[in-house]
Design a protein around this motif. Structure first.
Motif, PDB file in Angstrom:
ATOM      1  N   THR A  54       0.443  -1.695  -0.104  1.00  0.00           N
ATOM      2  CA  THR A  54      -0.140   0.379  -0.288  1.00  0.00           C
ATOM      3  C   THR A  54       0.912   1.386  -0.265  1.00  0.00           C
ATOM      4  N   LEU A  55       0.414   1.986  -0.972  1.00  0.00           N
ATOM      5  CA  LEU A  55       1.274   3.650  -0.792  1.00  0.00           C
ATOM      6  C   LEU A  55      -0.038   5.081  -0.233  1.00  0.00           C
ATOM      7  N   ALA A  56       0.025   5.353   1.047  1.00  0.00           N
ATOM      8  CA  ALA A  56      -0.540   5.951   1.268  1.00  0.00           C
ATOM      9  C   ALA A  56       0.911   7.813   1.784  1.00  0.00           C
ATOM     10  N   PHE A  57       0.231   8.631   1.612  1.00  0.00           N
ATOM     11  CA  PHE A  57       0.489   9.422   1.775  1.00  0.00           C
ATOM     12  C   PHE A  57      -0.467  10.667   3.109  1.00  0.00           C
ATOM     13  N   TYR A  58       1.067  10.774   3.795  1.00  0.00           N
ATOM     14  CA  TYR A  58       0.789  10.970   5.186  1.00  0.00           C
ATOM     15  C   TYR A  58       0.508  12.559   5.468  1.00  0.00           C
ATOM     16  N   ASP A  59      -0.436  14.028   5.195  1.00  0.00           N
ATOM     17  CA  ASP A  59      -0.616  15.292   5.510  1.00  0.00           C
ATOM     18  C   ASP A  59      -0.485  15.627   6.864  1.00  0.00           C
ATOM     19  N   ILE A  60       0.845  15.850   7.251  1.00  0.00           N
ATOM     20  CA  ILE A  60       0.410  16.570   8.158  1.00  0.00           C
ATOM     21  C   ILE A  60       0.046  18.293   7.883  1.00  0.00           C
ATOM     22  N   ASP A  61       0.101  18.475   6.994  1.00  0.00           N
ATOM     23  CA  ASP A  61      -0.376  20.085   6.462  1.00  0.00           C
ATOM     24  C   ASP A  61      -1.820  20.389   5.673  1.00  0.00           C
ATOM     25  N   THR A  62      -2.415  19.013   6.050  1.00  0.00           N
ATOM     26  CA  THR A  62      -3.463  19.563   4.903  1.00  0.00           C
ATOM     27  C   THR A  62      -3.841  20.955   4.383  1.00  0.00           C
ATOM     28  N   PRO A  63      -4.529  21.520   4.955  1.00  0.00           N
ATOM     29  CA  PRO A  63      -5.591  22.866   4.488  1.00  0.00           C
ATOM     30  C   PRO A  63      -3.990  23.930   3.268  1.00  0.00           C
ATOM     31  N   VAL A  64      -2.945  24.168   4.205  1.00  0.00           N
ATOM     32  CA  VAL A  64      -1.745  24.524   3.634  1.00  0.00           C
ATOM     33  C   VAL A  64      -1.863  23.983   2.102  1.00  0.00           C
ATOM     34  N   THR A  65      -1.316  22.294   2.132  1.00  0.00           N
ATOM     35  CA  THR A  65      -0.730  21.484   1.153  1.00  0.00           C
ATOM     36  C   THR A  65      -2.132  22.386  -0.241  1.00  0.00           C
ATOM     37  N   LEU A  66      -3.392  22.030   0.264  1.00  0.00           N
ATOM     38  CA  LEU A  66      -5.160  22.654  -0.710  1.00  0.00           C
ATOM     39  C   LEU A  66      -4.374  23.858  -1.234  1.00  0.00           C
ATOM     40  N   ALA A  67      -4.234  24.873  -0.498  1.00  0.00           N
ATOM     41  CA  ALA A  67      -3.663  26.102  -0.643  1.00  0.00           C
ATOM     42  C   ALA A  67      -3.199  26.080  -1.977  1.00  0.00           C
TER      43      ALA A  67
ATOM     44  N   LEU B  11      -4.318   5.676  -0.549  1.00  0.00           N
ATOM     45  CA  LEU B  11      -4.323   5.996   0.776  1.00  0.00           C
ATOM     46  C   LEU B  11      -4.333   7.619   0.996  1.00  0.00           C
ATOM     47  N   TYR B  12      -5.174   8.542   1.155  1.00  0.00           N
ATOM     48  CA  TYR B  12      -4.889   9.873   1.656  1.00  0.00           C
ATOM     49  C   TYR B  12      -5.186   9.949   3.265  1.00  0.00           C
ATOM     50  N   LEU B  13      -3.590  10.083   4.304  1.00  0.00           N
ATOM     51  CA  LEU B  13      -4.106  10.149   5.599  1.00  0.00           C
ATOM     52  C   LEU B  13      -3.900  11.859   6.128  1.00  0.00           C
ATOM     53  N   SER B  14      -4.719  12.394   6.187  1.00  0.00           N
ATOM     54  CA  SER B  14      -4.898  13.751   6.435  1.00  0.00           C
ATOM     55  C   SER B  14      -5.050  14.322   8.206  1.00  0.00           C
ATOM     56  N   PHE B  15      -4.738  15.445   8.400  1.00  0.00           N
ATOM     57  CA  PHE B  15      -4.259  16.004   9.702  1.00  0.00           C
ATOM     58  C   PHE B  15      -5.598  16.328   9.438  1.00  0.00           C
ATOM     59  N   THR B  16      -6.558  17.010   8.502  1.00  0.00           N
ATOM     60  CA  THR B  16      -8.077  17.508   8.709  1.00  0.00           C
ATOM     61  C   THR B  16      -9.472  16.729   8.560  1.00  0.00           C
ATOM     62  N   GLY B  17      -9.750  16.903   9.382  1.00  0.00           N
ATOM     63  CA  GLY B  17     -11.246  15.561   8.907  1.00  0.00           C
ATOM     64  C   GLY B  17     -11.837  16.327   8.355  1.00  0.00           C
ATOM     65  N   GLY B  18     -13.344  16.037   8.660  1.00  0.00           N
ATOM     66  CA  GLY B  18     -14.893  16.964   7.942  1.00  0.00           C
ATOM     67  C   GLY B  18     -14.273  17.208   6.854  1.00  0.00           C
ATOM     68  N   PRO B  19     -15.353  17.847   6.540  1.00  0.00           N
ATOM     69  CA  PRO B  19     -15.945  18.658   4.474  1.00  0.00           C
ATOM     70  C   PRO B  19     -13.985  18.043   3.739  1.00  0.00           C
ATOM     71  N   THR B  20     -13.261  18.338   4.115  1.00  0.00           N
ATOM     72  CA  THR B  20     -12.240  18.227   3.254  1.00  0.00           C
ATOM     73  C   THR B  20     -11.977  17.156   2.937  1.00  0.00           C
ATOM     74  N   LEU B  21     -12.265  15.757   3.944  1.00  0.00           N
ATOM     75  CA  LEU B  21     -11.791  14.253   3.052  1.00  0.00           C
ATOM     76  C   LEU B  21     -12.637  13.693   1.647  1.00  0.00           C
ATOM     77  N   ASP B  22     -14.171  15.040   2.188  1.00  0.00           N
ATOM     78  CA  ASP B  22     -14.260  14.604   0.574  1.00  0.00           C
ATOM     79  C   ASP B  22     -14.409  15.823  -0.363  1.00  0.00           C
ATOM     80  N   ARG B  23     -14.112  16.507   0.113  1.00  0.00           N
ATOM     81  CA  ARG B  23     -13.076  17.304  -1.079  1.00  0.00           C
ATOM     82  C   ARG B  23     -11.823  16.916  -1.557  1.00  0.00           C
ATOM     83  N   LEU B  24     -10.989  16.177  -1.256  1.00  0.00           N
ATOM     84  CA  LEU B  24      -9.579  15.069  -1.524  1.00  0.00           C
ATOM     85  C   LEU B  24     -10.451  13.693  -2.344  1.00  0.00           C
ATOM     86  N   GLU B  25     -11.740  13.597  -2.006  1.00  0.00           N
ATOM     87  CA  GLU B  25     -11.867  12.291  -3.246  1.00  0.00           C
ATOM     88  C   GLU B  25     -12.334  12.409  -4.174  1.00  0.00           C
ATOM     89  N   ARG B  26     -13.272  13.589  -4.035  1.00  0.00           N
ATOM     90  CA  ARG B  26     -14.579  13.746  -5.641  1.00  0.00           C
ATOM     91  C   ARG B  26     -13.631  14.806  -6.232  1.00  0.00           C
TER      92      ARG B  26
END
Length: 357
Positions: A105-118, A138-153
Motif C-alpha cells: 500500500t502507498l499512503a500519503f500522510y498530510d500533516i499540513d492538509t489545508p496548506v497543501t490544498l491552498a 490512501l490519503y491520511l489527513s491531519f484535517t477531517g470534516g468536509p476536506t476529506l470529501d473534497r480530496l476524493e471528489r
C-alpha cells in the motif's frame, strides 16, 4: 506489518512540527509489533540541529538525493506499506519513483492538509501535485470534516481518511515545576499566525504588566517589539515541552489561516499541552468543539480581553478535564491503532480491486 516512511524529519524538531508527530506515532506503531523504517532527506538545516539520532523503536536512515533514494528500492518493494509525508523535498518525484517500486500500500500522510490544498489551488506543487494524488492508495489527513470529501471528489483520492496528530503521554504529563508564566505560547513564527499572537498575547501583556508571558519558538523577526513582561525562548526542544507547559498557568493555541478556513485541523500543541494538564486558550475554528468542550475543557478567545478574563479565573479544573479528554481519545496509541486499521483496510480494498479485474 513492515512500514517504510519517507518524512520531512524524524531526527530534528527544529522549526517543524513533523518530528514530534512522527516520533509519537511511530513509537506507538512499533510497540504494536510492527517494523518501521524512516528515510529522511539529509539536509543541512536539520543535520545541524538533530535531537534524535538513534531511536530504539525504528530504523532511521538518510538519503542525499533521488539517485541515492534508489538504494532503498528493495526495502520499499518488500514493505507491506509505504507512507510519504507532506513537505518531503522533491515530493512529487519521490511519489512517482516509489509508486513504481512499491509492492504494498502507498499512503500519503498530510500533516499540513489545508496548506497543501491552498498550494495546489495556486499551482504550487512543492511536494504534492493534483496528478499524483490518485496514485496514492490512501490519503491520511491531519484535517477531517468536509476536506476529506473534497480530496476524493475534486482530487480523485481513492481513499481519504483523517489521522489527526496525537501525543505520547509518557513524554507529556504534568510535572512538579515552579509556575513561571501566566500565559505561554509555543510555536515557530508564521506571518499568518502573528496577528493572532499580537491580539491574544502581546496586547494582554501590554495591558497587564504585572503578569508574566513567554513566546517560545524560532524564526521570529528581530523587529518585533516585545513587551518587557514577555520572555523570548528561541527554541524549546521536545524534551523540554512538558516542563514548559507545566510552568505555564495557561497556554495559547494559535492556528494558521488555512487551517482555520478548513476547520477540523487540531495542532499537536493542543494535545501536548492538554496532556500536561495545562489549561488552553485557543482561537476559534470549526471542529474544535468536537475535540474539547468549550468552557469546560478549553477557553475560546476572540479578543485580548477574553484572554485577560480567562486569566482571572482558576483554570486548574479545566486543565484536568482537557487532560482526561486527550487520554481518552488522542494518544499516540489511539492513532497507531487507527493507522494500522486504515493501512489494513486500504490493502484489503486493493486485493478486492485486483480480484474483480
Amino acid at each position: 506489518m513492515k512500514l517504510v516512511v519517507l518524512g520531512l524529519s524524524l531526527s530534528s524538531s527544529w522549526g517543524n512540527g513533523h518530528a514530534t508527530t512522527y516520533r509519537a506515532l511511530l513509537k506507538a506503531f512499533a510497540a504494536r509489533g510492527q517494523e518501521v523504517t524512516f528515510l529522511e532527506r539529509d539536509v543541512p538545516w536539520y543535520a545541524s540541529q538533530r535531537d534524535l539520532t538513534d531511536p530504539a523503536w525504528c530504523r532511521l536512515d538518510y538519503y542525499a538525493d533521488l539517485d541515492e533514494l534508489a538504494r532503498w528500492r528493495g526495502e520499499i518493494a518488500a514493505a507491506d506499506a509505504v507512507m510519504i509525508g507532506s513537505y518531503v523535498p522533491d515530493g512529487v518525484a519521490v511519489a512517482r519513483l516509489v509508486r513504481e517500486w512499491v509492492g504494498g500500500t502507498l499512503a500519503f500522510y498530510d500533516i499540513d492538509t489545508p496548506v497543501t490544498l491552498a498550494k495546489l489551488e495556486r499551482g504550487d506543487e512543492e511536494y504534492l501535485s493534483a496528478a499524483v494524488i490518485p496514485l496514492y492508495d490512501l490519503y491520511l489527513s491531519f484535517t477531517g470534516g468536509p476536506t476529506l470529501d473534497r480530496l476524493e471528489r475534486q482530487y480523485g483520492s481513492p481513499r481519504a481518511r483523517a489521522l489527526y496528530c496525537s501525543v505520547d503521554p509518557t513524554a507529556y504529563a504534568p510535572l512538579a515545576v515552579p509556575r513561571r508564566w501566566d500565559l505561554s505560547y509555543l510555536g515557530t513564527y508564521s506571518p499568518d499566525r502573528q496577528p493572532t499572537v499580537e491580539r491574544l498575547l502581546i496586547e494582554p501583556a501590554r495591558a497587564r504588566p504585572d503578569l508574566n508571558f513567554v513566546v517560545a519558538g524560532p524564526q521570529y523577526p528581530a523587529d518585533i517589539e516585545w513587551p518587557a513582561n514577555v520572555e523570548r525562548i528561541e527554541h524549546c526542544p521536545p524534551a523540554d515541552h512538558a516542563a514548559f507547559y507545566s510552568a505555564s498557568r495557561a497556554t495559547l493555541n494559535v492556528t494558521r489561516a488555512d487551517m482555520i478556513a478548513a476547520g477540523w485541523s487540531p495542532s499537536v500543541r493542543l494535545f501536548e499541552a492538554a496532556a500536561c494538564g495545562t489549561p488552553i486558550v485557543s482561537d476559534r475554528w470549526d471542529g474544535i468543539e468536537d475535540l474539547f468542550a468549550p468552557g469546560r475543557e478549553i477557553v475560546l478567545a476572540d479578543t485580548g480581553q477574553d484572554v485577560l478574563t480567562a486569566l482571572e479565573r482558576d483554570l486548574a479544573l479545566m486543565g484536568e478535564a482537557a487532560r482526561a479528554a486527550v487520554l481518552a481519545a488522542h494518544t499516540a496509541d489511539h492513532r497507531a491503532a487507527e493507522l494500522e486499521a486504515e493501512l489494513a483496510a486500504a490493502a484489503s480494498e486493493q486485493t478486492r480491486t485486483r480480484e474483480s479485474v
